[in-house]
Design an enzyme around this catalytic site. Sequence first.
Site, PDB file in Angstrom:
ATOM      1  N   ASP A   1       0.003   5.088   1.110  1.00  0.00           N
ATOM      2  CA  ASP A   1      -0.119   5.847   2.372  1.00  0.00           C
ATOM      3  C   ASP A   1      -0.382   5.179   3.174  1.00  0.00           C
ATOM      4  O   ASP A   1      -0.798   3.949   3.940  1.00  0.00           O
ATOM      5  CB  ASP A   1      -1.900   6.742   2.162  1.00  0.00           C
ATOM      6  CG  ASP A   1      -1.359   7.697   0.625  1.00  0.00           C
ATOM      7  OD1 ASP A   1      -1.142   9.168   0.909  1.00  0.00           O
ATOM      8  OD2 ASP A   1      -1.685   7.323  -0.663  1.00  0.00           O
TER       9      ASP A   1
ATOM     10  N   ASP B   1      -1.385  -0.687   5.835  1.00  0.00           N
ATOM     11  CA  ASP B   1      -2.402  -0.481   7.241  1.00  0.00           C
ATOM     12  C   ASP B   1      -3.613  -0.674   7.693  1.00  0.00           C
ATOM     13  O   ASP B   1      -3.682   0.594   8.094  1.00  0.00           O
ATOM     14  CB  ASP B   1      -0.837   0.559   7.537  1.00  0.00           C
ATOM     15  CG  ASP B   1      -1.748   2.235   6.271  1.00  0.00           C
ATOM     16  OD1 ASP B   1      -1.681   1.742   5.672  1.00  0.00           O
ATOM     17  OD2 ASP B   1      -2.023   3.140   7.060  1.00  0.00           O
TER      18      ASP B   1
ATOM     19  N   ASP C   1       0.918  -1.621   0.023  1.00  0.00           N
ATOM     20  CA  ASP C   1      -0.088   0.119   0.331  1.00  0.00           C
ATOM     21  C   ASP C   1       0.923   1.364  -0.410  1.00  0.00           C
ATOM     22  O   ASP C   1       1.911   0.942   0.015  1.00  0.00           O
ATOM     23  CB  ASP C   1      -0.771  -0.083   0.955  1.00  0.00           C
ATOM     24  CG  ASP C   1      -1.639   1.053   1.269  1.00  0.00           C
ATOM     25  OD1 ASP C   1      -2.569   1.386  -0.255  1.00  0.00           O
ATOM     26  OD2 ASP C   1      -1.708   1.804   2.483  1.00  0.00           O
TER      27      ASP C   1
END
Length: 221
Positions: free
Chosen positions: A13, A170, A11
């Site tokens: 960000d 996250d 991922d």
Amino acid sequence: MSLRVKAVLFDLDGTLVDSAPDLAGTGNEMRAARGLPALPFEQFRPMVGSGARGMIGIALGVTPAEDEFLELRDEFFARYEARMTQHTRPFDAVPALLDALDERGLRWGIVTNKSQRFTKPLVKALGLDARAGAVVSGDTTPHAKPHPAPLLEAARQMGVAAQDCVYVGDDLRDVQAGHAAGMRTVAAAWGYLGVGEPVEAWGAMHVIHAPAELLNLLDVA
């Protein structure tokens, strides 16, 4: 137990890069334009994974169900586009992690729900575009995460079978997308994490608290 994989997908960000300062800054810009005082960064950070929806919700208390949301979203996008590389940087240990993957010949790519409008210039500004084996945005395929389509597209671009990839993210949606795509999953506990269940409850195969831990997990350290 180590993960035997041929490629690592990340991922963006909250996993590879800390974009919270510019996203939160955009939210506070919108508050300032309305004569409202700035909010503490800590209020914005957990919701960064929700993008404009999360930032507008914190900054102005407006949800997508409300009539004014679309206009505010367009304003947010314009303001963010103007400043999105101002303070956004890779997390401190990420460059060393990516260097180590490159040195060991393990390919890596990026799968984000950020639209191409923002992903392409940001990844280029951070020098990641030429190194990544794939960069898939939230609008590259007809579906965004937690749908598996973006992850499967990244695997296709890299010429690697989905079952030979690990996806690191996250957000709960990252783990859900990874499972749906048939990939191994690793939760990045240094990221934004949202405000729902704790990261340990997401069902990821592994939870790591620092980027360097991934090297040990992949048995390439």
